[in-house]
Write a protein that holds these residues in place. Structure first.
Motif: not given
Ligand SMILES: [Zn+2]
Ligand SMILES: [Zn+2]
Length: 91
Positions: A42-44, A57-60, A66-72
């Motif tokens: 995920h790109h922060i 790399e710090d942005n990734l 499930p957590c990725h979906n939550l972030r979006h």
């Protein structure tokens, strides 16, 4: 994927959630104790806003699905059941 290797294929959100819970003295049960396997990066910071951070790399961050979906803000992915074709043919 370099980022997944860096994060040892552990979801960083699951990891954080676990750490926070331990710090808060929460008792975790079952699924909550698990750090799920990271499968996506995920790109922060959204690339639309900061394209120059695309390769930072710090942005990734490695996340499980499930957590990725939550972030979006998406609903968790569910298994789609294939509808069985109802045959109207009578033999
Ligand atoms: Zn996770
Ligand atoms: Zn993402």
């Amino acid at each position: 994927m370099q980022i997944l290797e860096r994060d040892h294929y552990e979801c960083q959100d699951c990891r954080k959630r676990l750490r926070d819970a331990v710090a808060a003295g929460d008792i975790l049960r079952g699924e909550e104790k698990k750090i799920r396997r990271a499968e996506e990066v995920h790109h922060i910071v959204e690339l639309k806003e900061h394209p120059e951070l695309g390769l930072e790399e710090d942005n990734l961050i490695s996340l499980c699905v499930p957590c990725h979906n939550l972030r979006h803000g998406r609903a968790p992915r569910r298994f789609k059941r294939k509808k069985k074709l109802v045959s109207k043919e009578l033999w």
